[in-house]
Design an enzyme around this catalytic site. Structure first.
Site, short mmCIF file in Angstrom:
data_model
loop_
_atom_site.label_atom_id
_atom_site.label_comp_id
_atom_site.label_asym_id
_atom_site.label_seq_id
_atom_site.Cartn_x
_atom_site.Cartn_y
_atom_site.Cartn_z
N HIS A 128 19.95 80.34 27.42
CA HIS A 128 21.29 80.89 27.63
C HIS A 128 22.22 79.91 28.35
CE1 HIS A 128 19.59 85.26 27.10
NE2 HIS A 128 19.68 84.58 25.98
N CYS B 154 41.69 64.04 21.74
CA CYS B 154 42.41 64.06 23.02
C CYS B 154 41.61 64.73 24.14
CB CYS B 154 43.75 64.76 22.85
SG CYS B 154 43.59 66.43 22.15
N SER C 239 13.73 92.16 31.25
CA SER C 239 13.69 93.51 30.70
C SER C 239 13.29 93.48 29.23
CB SER C 239 15.06 94.18 30.85
OG SER C 239 16.05 93.42 30.18
#
Ligand code: OAD
Length: 238
Positions: free
Chosen positions: A118, A133, A189
């Protein structure tokens, strides 16, 4: 059962650790789904952890992540992180750490090659595909910093709901899940996929380490009801 799991650790040629927020709970980092202290008990994920939320209110989302970053700078790895890192150092190449955590605590404990599915909250990246840029060293403003030419914004280097996981890390995590003889599922979980799916597709034995119930208990060969910092030093003391 604890003794049997310790024997499985000794026998396994390759071990994968799949960790979640509970891994860092004893370092003082709040989990997501704890009913009282969890981040998602206080905030709605769709207001903070989606690209749409960031585009709608970049300042608010940037500042929320900035405050989490600041809190994480004050915490330290716990005995669970340290037991994992010490095992890896004693047994090079024998353990792969796959984490859903963005807090960098496995890495700070000394774990090498952590697969951070993650992302990492300490890093930023461009919101939109960068143009010529877009130079991260030449941004303007701070909440969030922007490219002075095209306005592209820096954003936290974490995976938000609805986004793909980093493909190289996910592929390597899938390989480790396939190849391991034992997977330790610590402090998650098991509700967020594809990470949780790794515990369902592994060819190895699955051990859940969690003081509470998890969605992966039914996939486990053993469920150890205890905390990461209590159990991992015992399980990994070989
Ligand atoms: P959760 O908050 O959903 O679950 C934390 C788990 O840790 C629960 O099962 C607790 O019982 C357990 N736990 C609590 N204290 C513990 C301890 N000391 N030792 C071991 N276990 C303990 O967190 P995750 O499963 O990590 O995603 O959540 C998965 C993902 O959902 C996160 O990575 C995040 C979140 O939204 C993104 O940000 C993309």
């Amino acid at each position: 059962m604890k003794q049997a799991v310790r024997d499985w650790v000794r026998a396994a040629r390759h071990i994968a650790v799949l960790s979640g927020a509970g891994m860092s709970a004893e370092s003082g980092v709040p989990t997501f789904r704890d009913a009282q202290t969890g981040l998602w008990a206080k905030y709605r994920p769709e207001d903070l952890a989606t690209p749409e939320a960031f585009r709608a209110d970049p300042k608010m989302v940037w500042e929320w992540y900035a405050s989490r970053r600041a809190k994480l700078r004050e915490v330290e790895p716990n005995a669970g992180h340290r037991a994992i890192a010490a095992f890896q150092q004693r047994h090079p190449g024998r353990m792969t750490v796959i984490t859903q955590n963005v807090d960098g605590l496995h890495q700070r404990a000394g774990s090498a090659g952590v697969l951070a599915l993650h992302g990492n909250i300490a890093e930023d990246k461009w919101l939109d595909v960068p143009k010529a840029c877009c130079d991260p060293a030449a941004t303007v403003g701070h909440a969030p910093p922007r490219c002075p030419v095209c306005g592209n914004m820096r954003r936290p280097g974490v995976v938000w709901f609805g986004e793909m996981l980093p493909p190289a890390e996910l592929a390597e995590a899938e390989r480790a899940a396939q190849a391991c003889e034992l997977m330790l599922v610590v402090g998650t979980s098991g509700m967020v996929y594809p990470a949780a799916g790794l515990a369902r597709t592994t060819a190895g034995r699955v051990v859940v380490v969690n003081p509470g119930e998890s969605e992966l208990d039914d996939a486990a060969d053993a469920v150890l009801r205890g905390t990461a910092a209590q159990l991992l030093p015992y399980l990994l003391d070989e």
